[in-house]
Motif scaffolding. Structure first.
Motif, short mmCIF file in Angstrom:
data_model
loop_
_atom_site.label_atom_id
_atom_site.label_comp_id
_atom_site.label_asym_id
_atom_site.label_seq_id
_atom_site.Cartn_x
_atom_site.Cartn_y
_atom_site.Cartn_z
N HIS A 18 36.48 61.69 4.03
CA HIS A 18 35.73 61.25 5.20
C HIS A 18 36.66 60.90 6.37
O HIS A 18 37.43 59.96 6.27
N ARG A 19 36.61 61.73 7.42
CA ARG A 19 37.50 61.58 8.60
C ARG A 19 38.97 61.72 8.19
O ARG A 19 39.85 61.11 8.79
N GLU A 45 36.75 66.25 6.01
CA GLU A 45 35.55 66.05 6.81
C GLU A 45 35.94 65.91 8.28
O GLU A 45 36.87 65.16 8.61
N ASP A 47 34.28 65.29 12.19
CA ASP A 47 33.19 65.05 13.13
C ASP A 47 33.56 65.72 14.44
O ASP A 47 34.71 65.63 14.89
N HIS A 60 34.89 60.85 15.88
CA HIS A 60 33.62 60.35 15.38
C HIS A 60 32.71 59.84 16.49
O HIS A 60 31.53 60.16 16.53
N GLU A 127 30.81 68.22 10.88
CA GLU A 127 29.56 67.64 11.39
C GLU A 127 29.38 67.88 12.88
O GLU A 127 30.26 67.53 13.68
N LYS A 129 28.09 66.38 15.85
CA LYS A 129 27.71 65.02 16.27
C LYS A 129 27.02 65.10 17.63
O LYS A 129 27.49 65.82 18.52
N GLN A 163 27.36 70.06 8.44
CA GLN A 163 26.45 68.93 8.23
C GLN A 163 26.00 68.39 9.57
O GLN A 163 26.73 68.47 10.56
#
Ligand code: G3P
Ligand code: CA
Length: 269
Positions: A18-19, A45, A47, A60, A127, A129, A163
């Protein structure tokens, strides 16, 4: 690596950094992604936000304030302006116990730079965002992935997963490229997570999986998702007892700031 042929098999547990290895290093920097790889994460991952001049960057927040020494909205700044910022010092200040001189002055990477750096040696869980404030984000993302041959004929299935909390964004991507595996994200604020068969069937028309915050779901929720034939990836699971519980309930992977802990846990299982 292990079973790389079936990244999307329901029998696998995907370790999603995550990140990047954001529990150890400043999130969404090349250094944090490198560390994630070293910790044997299956996916990095990322964002995405979009600059004023249309570049996709790994960040993010919609604003620069938390993770750089800049201020204001990403969409009001050019890439050149964002490249002048320090994306590492905030981490040293926020986490003195984990601070490193090398983190000072780290740059915000573009998606293109991340893909150029890691190429086919990593898998990417990306992702979109705030897609509603970034028109053209999906097209730009697919073009960038194509340029790096990470999607299309030459790419392994599961090399990239997209995602989003925005079903509209995912449906747009699905229409542009129906082969690309998509995961729809859900967030349960204060109430217990609940999902209907009807909602799951609708998700299945465009996605292969569901992600949800792990602290508002239960075993029945996970099993309902899994029974529908969808993968389930809870976020953001940082403590080993929680990781164990998610696995016990049937999660097929999870987002974690500590890929090292999940790697360690999976080794022992
Ligand atoms: O993408 C899964 C999880 O990361 C969603 O929450 O806010 O960390 O992007 P967030
Ligand atoms: Ca995310």
């Amino acid at each position: 690596g292990k079973g790389d042929k079936d990244l999307l098999s329901p029998d696998r547990v995907l370790n999603v950094a995550h990140r990047g290895a954001s529990g150890h290093a400043p999130e969404h920097t090349i250094v944090a992604y490198q560390l994630a790889k070293k910790m044997k994460a299956d996916y990095i991952e990322i964002d995405l936000q979009m600059t004023k001049d249309g570049h996709l960057i790994a960040m993010h927040d919609e604003t620069l304030d938390r993770t750089t020494n800049g201020t204001g909205l990403v969409k009001d700044h050019t890439l050149a302006e964002i490249k002048r910022l320090d994306a590492g010092s905030w981490f040293n200040e926020a986490h003195p116990d984990k601070a490193k001189p090398a983190y000072k002055g780290l740059k915000v990477p573009t998606l293109d730079e991340v893909l150029r750096h890691f190429g086919h040696s990593a898998n990417y869980y990306i992702e979109t965002k705030a897609p509603e404030i970034y028109p053209g984000m999906e097209e730009k993302l697919l073009k960038t992935l194509e340029a790096h041959r990470l999607i299309g004929k030459h790419a392994k299935r599961g090399k990239v997963i997209i995602q989003s909390f925005s079903p509209e964004s995912l449906k747009k991507i699905h229409a542009l490229n129906p082969e690309l595996p998509l995961v729809t994200l859900l967030w349960y604020e204060n109430q217990q997570g609940h999902i209907t068969k009807r909602e799951l069937d609708e998700i299945k028309t465009y996605a292969i999986g569901v992600g949800a915050n792990f602290d508002r779901i239960d075993r029945a929720y996970v099993q309902k998702v899994r029974k529908s034939g969808l993968l389930f990836h809870p976020y953001t699971v940082n403590e080993k007892p929680d990781m164990k519980r998610m696995l016990d309930w049937g999660a097929t992977g999870m987002f974690t700031n500590y890929a090292d802990r999940l790697t360690d846990l999976l080794k022992k299982n």
